[in-house]
Write a protein that holds these residues in place. Structure first.
Motif, PDB file in Angstrom:
ATOM      1  N   ASP A  35       0.865  -1.199   0.000  1.00 30.92           N
ATOM      2  CA  ASP A  35       0.000   0.000   0.000  1.00 30.92           C
ATOM      3  C   ASP A  35       0.903   1.252   0.000  1.00 30.92           C
ATOM      4  O   ASP A  35       1.552   1.555   1.001  1.00 30.92           O
ATOM      5  CB  ASP A  35      -0.888  -0.050   1.260  1.00 30.92           C
ATOM      6  N   PRO A  36       0.954   1.971  -1.124  1.00 27.47           N
ATOM      7  CA  PRO A  36       1.879   3.114  -1.212  1.00 27.47           C
ATOM      8  C   PRO A  36       1.619   4.179  -0.141  1.00 27.47           C
ATOM      9  O   PRO A  36       2.555   4.852   0.310  1.00 27.47           O
ATOM     10  CB  PRO A  36       1.627   3.688  -2.603  1.00 27.47           C
ATOM     11  N   ARG A  37       0.375   4.317   0.303  1.00 28.59           N
ATOM     12  CA  ARG A  37       0.052   5.315   1.337  1.00 28.59           C
ATOM     13  C   ARG A  37       0.708   4.934   2.664  1.00 28.59           C
ATOM     14  O   ARG A  37       1.320   5.751   3.338  1.00 28.59           O
ATOM     15  CB  ARG A  37      -1.469   5.342   1.522  1.00 28.59           C
ATOM     16  N   ALA A  38       0.560   3.660   3.027  1.00 27.04           N
ATOM     17  CA  ALA A  38       1.121   3.199   4.299  1.00 27.04           C
ATOM     18  C   ALA A  38       2.651   3.138   4.241  1.00 27.04           C
ATOM     19  O   ALA A  38       3.322   3.272   5.252  1.00 27.04           O
ATOM     20  CB  ALA A  38       0.545   1.831   4.655  1.00 27.04           C
ATOM     21  N   ARG A  76      -8.245  -7.255  14.686  1.00 28.66           N
ATOM     22  CA  ARG A  76      -9.430  -6.638  15.282  1.00 28.66           C
ATOM     23  C   ARG A  76     -10.336  -7.741  15.808  1.00 28.66           C
ATOM     24  O   ARG A  76     -10.683  -8.668  15.077  1.00 28.66           O
ATOM     25  CB  ARG A  76     -10.133  -5.792  14.224  1.00 28.66           C
ATOM     26  N   ARG A  77     -10.710  -7.636  17.082  1.00 26.73           N
ATOM     27  CA  ARG A  77     -11.436  -8.748  17.710  1.00 26.73           C
ATOM     28  C   ARG A  77     -12.824  -8.931  17.127  1.00 26.73           C
ATOM     29  O   ARG A  77     -13.310 -10.047  17.008  1.00 26.73           O
ATOM     30  CB  ARG A  77     -11.518  -8.524  19.228  1.00 26.73           C
ATOM     31  N   GLU A  78     -13.465  -7.813  16.712  1.00 25.00           N
ATOM     32  CA  GLU A  78     -14.864  -7.924  16.261  1.00 25.00           C
ATOM     33  C   GLU A  78     -15.012  -8.769  14.996  1.00 25.00           C
ATOM     34  O   GLU A  78     -16.037  -9.417  14.801  1.00 25.00           O
ATOM     35  CB  GLU A  78     -15.500  -6.540  16.074  1.00 25.00           C
ATOM     36  N   ASP A  79     -13.987  -8.765  14.110  1.00 29.94           N
ATOM     37  CA  ASP A  79     -14.124  -9.543  12.870  1.00 29.94           C
ATOM     38  C   ASP A  79     -12.885 -10.381  12.555  1.00 29.94           C
ATOM     39  O   ASP A  79     -12.776 -10.928  11.458  1.00 29.94           O
ATOM     40  CB  ASP A  79     -14.434  -8.617  11.686  1.00 29.94           C
ATOM     41  N   ASP A  80     -11.964 -10.477  13.526  1.00 32.04           N
ATOM     42  CA  ASP A  80     -10.770 -11.309  13.362  1.00 32.04           C
ATOM     43  C   ASP A  80      -9.913 -10.859  12.168  1.00 32.04           C
ATOM     44  O   ASP A  80      -9.176 -11.659  11.592  1.00 32.04           O
ATOM     45  CB  ASP A  80     -11.186 -12.782  13.183  1.00 32.04           C
ATOM     46  N   ARG A  81     -10.005  -9.586  11.784  1.00 33.50           N
ATOM     47  CA  ARG A  81      -9.256  -9.103  10.620  1.00 33.50           C
ATOM     48  C   ARG A  81      -7.876  -8.593  11.034  1.00 33.50           C
ATOM     49  O   ARG A  81      -7.753  -7.817  11.990  1.00 33.50           O
ATOM     50  CB  ARG A  81     -10.045  -7.977   9.943  1.00 33.50           C
ATOM     51  N   LEU A  82      -6.864  -9.031  10.284  1.00 36.98           N
ATOM     52  CA  LEU A  82      -5.505  -8.549  10.534  1.00 36.98           C
ATOM     53  C   LEU A  82      -5.400  -7.128   9.961  1.00 36.98           C
ATOM     54  O   LEU A  82      -5.502  -6.949   8.744  1.00 36.98           O
ATOM     55  CB  LEU A  82      -4.500  -9.495   9.864  1.00 36.98           C
ATOM     56  N   ILE A  83      -5.225  -6.142  10.816  1.00 41.77           N
ATOM     57  CA  ILE A  83      -5.232  -4.750  10.344  1.00 41.77           C
ATOM     58  C   ILE A  83      -3.862  -4.086  10.441  1.00 41.77           C
ATOM     59  O   ILE A  83      -3.709  -2.939  10.034  1.00 41.77           O
ATOM     60  CB  ILE A  83      -6.288  -3.885  11.079  1.00 41.77           C
ATOM     61  N   GLY A  84      -2.866  -4.786  10.988  1.00 38.74           N
ATOM     62  CA  GLY A  84      -1.552  -4.159  11.059  1.00 38.74           C
ATOM     63  C   GLY A  84      -0.511  -5.044  11.696  1.00 38.74           C
ATOM     64  O   GLY A  84      -0.782  -6.202  12.051  1.00 38.74           O
ATOM     65  N   LEU A  85       0.681  -4.471  11.813  1.00 43.67           N
ATOM     66  CA  LEU A  85       1.814  -5.181  12.404  1.00 43.67           C
ATOM     67  C   LEU A  85       2.494  -4.267  13.416  1.00 43.67           C
ATOM     68  O   LEU A  85       2.650  -3.065  13.151  1.00 43.67           O
ATOM     69  CB  LEU A  85       2.847  -5.536  11.322  1.00 43.67           C
ATOM     70  N   PHE A  86       2.874  -4.811  14.526  1.00 46.87           N
ATOM     71  CA  PHE A  86       3.703  -4.085  15.502  1.00 46.87           C
ATOM     72  C   PHE A  86       4.906  -4.949  15.825  1.00 46.87           C
ATOM     73  O   PHE A  86       4.767  -6.162  16.012  1.00 46.87           O
ATOM     74  CB  PHE A  86       2.910  -3.789  16.795  1.00 46.87           C
ATOM     75  N   SER A 106      -4.206   1.403   5.925  1.00 45.94           N
ATOM     76  CA  SER A 106      -4.638   2.813   5.854  1.00 45.94           C
ATOM     77  C   SER A 106      -6.158   2.950   5.955  1.00 45.94           C
ATOM     78  O   SER A 106      -6.672   4.011   6.303  1.00 45.94           O
ATOM     79  CB  SER A 106      -4.098   3.487   4.592  1.00 45.94           C
ATOM     80  N   ALA A 107      -6.894   1.869   5.673  1.00 45.66           N
ATOM     81  CA  ALA A 107      -8.362   1.915   5.818  1.00 45.66           C
ATOM     82  C   ALA A 107      -8.768   2.023   7.290  1.00 45.66           C
ATOM     83  O   ALA A 107      -9.924   2.316   7.589  1.00 45.66           O
ATOM     84  CB  ALA A 107      -8.979   0.666   5.195  1.00 45.66           C
TER      85      ALA A 107
END
Ligand code: COA
Length: 186
Positions: A35-38, A76-86, A106-107
């Motif tokens: 993702d070029p933005r991120a 994200r717990r509500e939908d089990d979606r991987l939204i990032g990395l730390f 970025s979404a």
């Protein structure tokens, strides 16, 4: 290729679960890093081929085995979606310090997810790993990232000039440090 990048403890907050990364996450990890933005202020250009995610996985596995890198998938717990990395990287237990790295889809910016995830990782770094200091190397133009660390108590300790050469662009580093006693736990 082992399925798990490395085993890190599960960390939980009201909206997020931070867990180990496995091979099944590579499609999402490729999406994040392409993702070029991120990737605007990242230390390497946005990926353009899925093979780069597989190569990254193998390289990271090596550093994980040395306990130099502690990577978490942010789900994200509500939908089990991987939204990032730390990630805690350059972990030096002898000197009791590490660097913090992070990337969020970025979404999902602007909702406090990064702050929530960062607090979990920093609490782990200071309480479980007993680090005394966590550092962040940020492009000074990356205002969202500067805001994030400042909210957590990091201090801007200096400007390192022309430290990065990425895709033909030269960038400075705003170098941040957070001492265990300064961490704003929220
Ligand atoms: C850096 C990055 C992780 C920050 O993400 P972010 O979404 O801006 O940060 P947060 O999740 O902490 O969200 C904070 C914002 O959400 C708002 N917000 C909304 N709901 C919130 C909630 N429940 N709790 C806290 N903040 C909330 C805050 O007001 C804040 O807005 P502001 O910064 O305009 O004041 C993100 O921009 C990113 O992934 N960038 C690309 C990768 C990158 O550059 N990494 C850093 C390399 S050094």
């Amino acid at each position: 290729m082992h399925d798990l990048l490395c085993a890190v403890p599960v960390l939980e907050s009201p909206r997020l679960q931070l867990r180990s990364i496995d091979r099944g996450d590579l499609d999402r990890i490729y999406a994040l890093h392409s993702d070029p933005r991120a990737m605007r202020y990242w230390s390497f250009p946005a990926w353009t081929a899925p093979q780069q995610a597989r190569d990254w996985f193998l390289r990271q596995q090596h550093f994980c085995a040395q306990e130099e890198v502690w990577p978490w998938a942010v789900v994200r717990r509500e939908d089990d979606r991987l939204i990032g990395l730390f990630t805690l990287f350059a972990v030096n237990r002898l000197q009791r310090r590490a660097e913090l790295g992070y990337l969020l889809d970025s979404a999902h910016w602007g909702r406090g997810y990064a702050q929530e995830a960062a607090r979990l990782v920093l609490a782990y770094a200071f309480d479980a790993l007993e680090l005394a200091r966590v550092e962040a190397d940020i492009d000074p133009r990356n205002s969202a990232s500067c805001r994030l660390v400042e909210r957590l108590g990091f201090q801007r300790e200096g400007l390192l000039r022309e430290r990065w050469h990425v895709a033909g662009e030269i960038a400075d580093t705003a170098f941040y440090g957070l001492l265990a006693r300064e961490f704003l736990r929220g």
